[in-house]
Design an enzyme around this catalytic site. Structure first.
Site, PDB file in Angstrom:
ATOM      1  N   THR A  10       7.142 -11.126   1.515  1.00  8.97           N
ATOM      2  CA  THR A  10       8.469 -11.407   2.397  1.00  8.97           C
ATOM      3  C   THR A  10       8.212 -10.316   3.582  1.00  8.97           C
ATOM      4  O   THR A  10       8.956 -10.378   4.606  1.00  8.97           O
ATOM      5  CB  THR A  10       9.587 -10.975   1.728  1.00  8.97           C
ATOM      6  OG1 THR A  10       9.386  -9.792   1.115  1.00  8.97           O
ATOM      7  CG2 THR A  10       9.823 -12.088   0.601  1.00  8.97           C
ATOM      8  N   ARG A  97      -8.210   3.857   0.680  1.00  3.15           N
ATOM      9  CA  ARG A  97      -8.967   3.623   1.700  1.00  3.15           C
ATOM     10  C   ARG A  97     -10.264   4.678   1.730  1.00  3.15           C
ATOM     11  O   ARG A  97     -11.406   4.322   2.002  1.00  3.15           O
ATOM     12  CB  ARG A  97      -8.411   3.666   3.127  1.00  3.15           C
ATOM     13  CG  ARG A  97      -7.508   2.421   3.524  1.00  3.15           C
ATOM     14  CD  ARG A  97      -6.778   2.583   4.912  1.00  3.15           C
ATOM     15  NE  ARG A  97      -5.954   1.517   4.914  1.00  3.15           N
ATOM     16  CZ  ARG A  97      -4.642   1.392   5.801  1.00  3.15           C
ATOM     17  NH1 ARG A  97      -4.428   2.384   6.406  1.00  3.15           N
ATOM     18  NH2 ARG A  97      -3.853   0.498   5.936  1.00  3.15           N
ATOM     19  N   CYS A 126      -4.496  -0.503  11.121  1.00  2.00           N
ATOM     20  CA  CYS A 126      -4.541  -1.806  12.313  1.00  2.00           C
ATOM     21  C   CYS A 126      -5.013  -1.349  13.520  1.00  2.00           C
ATOM     22  O   CYS A 126      -5.293  -2.030  14.369  1.00  2.00           O
ATOM     23  CB  CYS A 126      -3.089  -2.423  12.070  1.00  2.00           C
ATOM     24  SG  CYS A 126      -1.839  -1.036  12.251  1.00  2.00           S
ATOM     25  N   HIS A 241      -1.430  -4.055  19.456  1.00  2.00           N
ATOM     26  CA  HIS A 241      -1.957  -2.733  19.540  1.00  2.00           C
ATOM     27  C   HIS A 241      -3.080  -2.909  20.673  1.00  2.00           C
ATOM     28  O   HIS A 241      -3.876  -3.670  20.690  1.00  2.00           O
ATOM     29  CB  HIS A 241      -2.382  -2.184  18.054  1.00  2.00           C
ATOM     30  CG  HIS A 241      -1.482  -1.918  17.238  1.00  2.00           C
ATOM     31  ND1 HIS A 241      -0.363  -2.168  17.328  1.00  2.00           N
ATOM     32  CD2 HIS A 241      -1.685  -1.180  16.083  1.00  2.00           C
ATOM     33  CE1 HIS A 241       0.429  -1.727  15.990  1.00  2.00           C
ATOM     34  NE2 HIS A 241      -0.597  -1.013  15.249  1.00  2.00           N
ATOM     35  N   ASN A 310      -2.057  -6.820  15.726  1.00  4.09           N
ATOM     36  CA  ASN A 310      -2.018  -5.834  14.449  1.00  4.09           C
ATOM     37  C   ASN A 310      -1.817  -6.480  13.275  1.00  4.09           C
ATOM     38  O   ASN A 310      -2.226  -6.071  11.991  1.00  4.09           O
ATOM     39  CB  ASN A 310      -1.168  -4.638  14.666  1.00  4.09           C
ATOM     40  CG  ASN A 310       0.177  -5.041  15.129  1.00  4.09           C
ATOM     41  OD1 ASN A 310       0.556  -5.562  16.056  1.00  4.09           O
ATOM     42  ND2 ASN A 310       1.143  -4.657  14.230  1.00  4.09           N
TER      43      ASN A 310
HETATM   44  N1  LIG Z   1       2.472  -4.002   9.732  1.00  8.89           N
HETATM   45  C1  LIG Z   1       1.144  -3.773  10.060  1.00  8.89           C
HETATM   46  O1  LIG Z   1       0.712  -3.967  11.238  1.00  8.89           O
HETATM   47  C2  LIG Z   1       0.419  -3.181   9.108  1.00  8.89           C
HETATM   48  C3  LIG Z   1      -1.210  -3.455   9.484  1.00  8.89           C
HETATM   49  C4  LIG Z   1      -1.953  -2.856   8.404  1.00  8.89           C
HETATM   50  C5  LIG Z   1      -1.666  -2.375   7.134  1.00  8.89           C
HETATM   51  N2  LIG Z   1      -0.216  -2.448   7.269  1.00  8.89           N
HETATM   52  C6  LIG Z   1       0.263  -2.157   5.848  1.00  8.89           C
HETATM   53  O2  LIG Z   1       0.794  -3.082   4.899  1.00  8.89           O
HETATM   54  C7  LIG Z   1       1.808  -2.715   4.204  1.00  8.89           C
HETATM   55  C8  LIG Z   1       3.042  -3.704   4.368  1.00  8.89           C
HETATM   56  O3  LIG Z   1       3.444  -3.486   5.764  1.00  8.89           O
HETATM   57  P1  LIG Z   1       4.481  -4.715   6.353  1.00  8.89           P
HETATM   58  O4  LIG Z   1       4.121  -4.259   7.921  1.00  8.89           O
HETATM   59  O5  LIG Z   1       4.326  -5.888   6.035  1.00  8.89           O
HETATM   60  O6  LIG Z   1       5.821  -3.897   6.001  1.00  8.89           O
HETATM   61  P2  LIG Z   1       7.215  -4.697   5.802  1.00  8.89           P
HETATM   62  O7  LIG Z   1       7.534  -5.729   6.559  1.00  8.89           O
HETATM   63  O8  LIG Z   1       8.309  -3.581   5.708  1.00  8.89           O
HETATM   64  O9  LIG Z   1       7.117  -5.534   4.355  1.00  8.89           O
HETATM   65  C9  LIG Z   1       7.143  -4.746   3.011  1.00  8.89           C
HETATM   66  C10 LIG Z   1       7.010  -5.352   1.668  1.00  8.89           C
HETATM   67  O10 LIG Z   1       7.106  -4.787   0.729  1.00  8.89           O
HETATM   68  C11 LIG Z   1       8.164  -5.268  -0.134  1.00  8.89           C
HETATM   69  N3  LIG Z   1       8.714  -4.257  -0.881  1.00  8.89           N
HETATM   70  C12 LIG Z   1       9.328  -3.134  -0.452  1.00  8.89           C
HETATM   71  N4  LIG Z   1       9.843  -2.463  -1.530  1.00  8.89           N
HETATM   72  C13 LIG Z   1       9.321  -2.716  -2.844  1.00  8.89           C
HETATM   73  C14 LIG Z   1       9.426  -2.637  -4.142  1.00  8.89           C
HETATM   74  N5  LIG Z   1      10.179  -1.467  -4.517  1.00  8.89           N
HETATM   75  N6  LIG Z   1       8.929  -3.495  -4.973  1.00  8.89           N
HETATM   76  C15 LIG Z   1       8.326  -4.606  -4.494  1.00  8.89           C
HETATM   77  N7  LIG Z   1       8.159  -4.942  -3.353  1.00  8.89           N
HETATM   78  C16 LIG Z   1       8.647  -4.101  -2.402  1.00  8.89           C
HETATM   79  C17 LIG Z   1       8.984  -6.018   0.677  1.00  8.89           C
HETATM   80  O11 LIG Z   1       9.909  -6.730  -0.098  1.00  8.89           O
HETATM   81  P3  LIG Z   1      11.327  -6.986  -0.049  1.00  8.89           P
HETATM   82  O12 LIG Z   1      11.434  -8.126   1.388  1.00  8.89           O
HETATM   83  O13 LIG Z   1      11.899  -7.626  -1.182  1.00  8.89           O
HETATM   84  O14 LIG Z   1      12.152  -5.842   0.625  1.00  8.89           O
HETATM   85  C18 LIG Z   1       8.306  -6.676   1.828  1.00  8.89           C
HETATM   86  O15 LIG Z   1       7.872  -7.929   1.077  1.00  8.89           O
HETATM   87  C19 LIG Z   1       1.939  -1.316   4.364  1.00  8.89           C
HETATM   88  O16 LIG Z   1       1.294  -0.608   3.411  1.00  8.89           O
HETATM   89  C20 LIG Z   1       1.593  -1.228   5.688  1.00  8.89           C
HETATM   90  O17 LIG Z   1       1.262   0.228   5.984  1.00  8.89           O
HETATM   91  C21 LIG Z   1       0.628  -2.745   7.888  1.00  8.89           C
END
Ligand SMILES: NC(=O)c1ccc[n+]([C@@H]2O[C@H](COP(=O)([O-])OP(=O)(O)OC[C@H]3O[C@@H](n4cnc5c(N)ncnc54)[C@H](OP(=O)(O)O)[C@@H]3O)[C@@H](O)[C@H]2O)c1
Length: 328
Positions: A10, A97, A126, A241, A310
């Site tokens: 999500t 990583r 990213c 980015h 990103n």
């Molecule tokens: N955004 C980027 O550009 C990017 C790039 C590379 C890597 N990342 C990494 O990818 C990961 C996800 O990033 P994102 O940007 O997608 O974050 P996000 O939009 O904040 O989404 C977080 C996800 O984690 C879930 N979550 C939160 N608390 C949880 C819990 N206690 N148990 C199970 N699931 C939980 C959320 O579910 P709910 O919806 O139910 O809260 C949601 O599906 C992070 O480690 C981030 O550092 C991100």
């Protein structure tokens, strides 16, 4: 890649991963979507079918070929090793990583690193991904000695809550009012501002994001002695980015020779002359855009402008490419 699980489905990265898979050639027979208890029971669409989101639980991954983990590092630390007993895990958090027993892979750069995986593969940061895609072909030709990087990072790099924060603050700024940024996932006000602070400072004054770009790029490029100078900045852009990169090589480099190399390099779209790419241009695209390649201060130095989505090449697309490599 027929049986797939996505933890964090999500979130911004999880949702992007679904869209990348949807438009790809994979015949997916079993798709399991996981998130927090808050989202359990929610429905998400994939290729005209609805799938119910479940609360993440390691046993839920039994019988899958691959699990994509799109959760924060603390959750990944706890869950990834348990899920890796069932299937290969491609983890997008920072947790694994830098571990010597976990390959950190960008398919255009170090596909060979995958051979040593023990069911956990890490997807880089990213900002690191477009950086190494752009500099690796130049390194192979001219020998990389040092990098100076300044990043201009969009708010989606910090997740969905950060995108909502920018939208909320932008409305106030448009009305010439001061937004309330208390409790913002980005720290200070981001609308009408730039913030040279992404993740915590260490004792040397580097931020966590800067440390990631330095350590991850040297690991992926296999150049532990490479000097990398990094300043990472958050800017009020939703997705995409941008990186201002200067490289010093072990011998003189001409712009036309660098362009010749970059034009043929995998994963790169090169724009030459006065043409350049911006975050708006790269959105929804899986390539790394390189433009404004020009001579640096010395004959052995080149500067360039690098831009990528990103959420796609910086996260989801790279992870799908890793899964495809594992299959081949
Ligand atoms: N955004 C980027 O550009 C990017 C790039 C590379 C890597 N990342 C990494 O990818 C990961 C996800 O990033 P994102 O940007 O997608 O974050 P996000 O939009 O904040 O989404 C977080 C996800 O984690 C879930 N979550 C939160 N608390 C949880 C819990 N206690 N148990 C199970 N699931 C939980 C959320 O579910 P709910 O919806 O139910 O809260 C949601 O599906 C992070 O480690 C981030 O550092 C991100």
């Amino acid at each position: 890649m027929k049986r797939i699980g996505i933890a964090g489905a999500t979130g911004l990265v999880g949702e992007t991963l679904l869209r990348v898979l949807e438009s790809g050639p994979h015949k997916i027979e079993d798709l399991r979507l996981f998130a927090s208890a808050r989202s359990a029971g929610a429905k998400m669409e994939f290729r005209d079918r609805e799938y119910e989101v479940r609360e993440v639980n390691p046993d839920g991954f039994h019988g899958l070929d691959v699990a994509f983990f799109c959760l924060e590092a603390d959750l990944a630390k706890k869950l990834v090793p348990l899920v890796a007993d069932h299937c290969v895990v491609i983890d997008k958090s920072s947790e694994f990583r830098l571990r010597s027993d976990v390959p950190l892979v960008v398919p255009e750069v170090n596909p060979g690193a995958l051979k040593s995986h023990m069911n956990i593969v890490a997807n880089p940061n990213c900002t690191t991904i477009p950086l190494v895609v752009a500099v690796n072909p130049l390194h192979r030709e001219f020998g990389l000695r040092e990098i100076w990087l300044a990043s201009y990072q969009s708010v989606s790099g910090a997740g969905r809550a950060a995108v909502e924060q920018l939208q909320y603050e932008a409305e106030f700024v448009t009305l010439r009012q001061k937004p309330d940024s208390k409790g913002s996932p980005l720290g200070p006000q981001i609308a009408d501002n730039v913030i040279p602070h992404i993740a915590d400072f260490d004792s040397h004054g580097h931020t966590g994001e800067e440390a990631k770009t330095i350590r991850e790029s040297t690991k992926i490029l296999g150049l532990p002695e490479l000097k990398v100078n990094s300043t990472c900045v958050r800017v009020p852009v939703s997705v995409g980015h941008a990186l201002a990169v200067t490289c010093r090589f072990s011998r003189p480099v001409k712009v036309k020779d660098a362009a010749h190399v970059l034009k043929r390099a995998p994963g790169i779209v090169l724009r030459t002359g006065k043409e350049y790419a911006t975050p708006v241009d790269c959105r929804g695209n899986d390539s790394v855009f390189v433009s404004r390649v020009r001579q640096g201060a010395g004959t052995d130095e080149l500067s360039m402008w690098v831009v990528a989505d990103n959420l796609r090449k910086g996260a989801a697309t790279n992870a799908v490419q890793i899964a495809e490599l594992l299959e081949s």
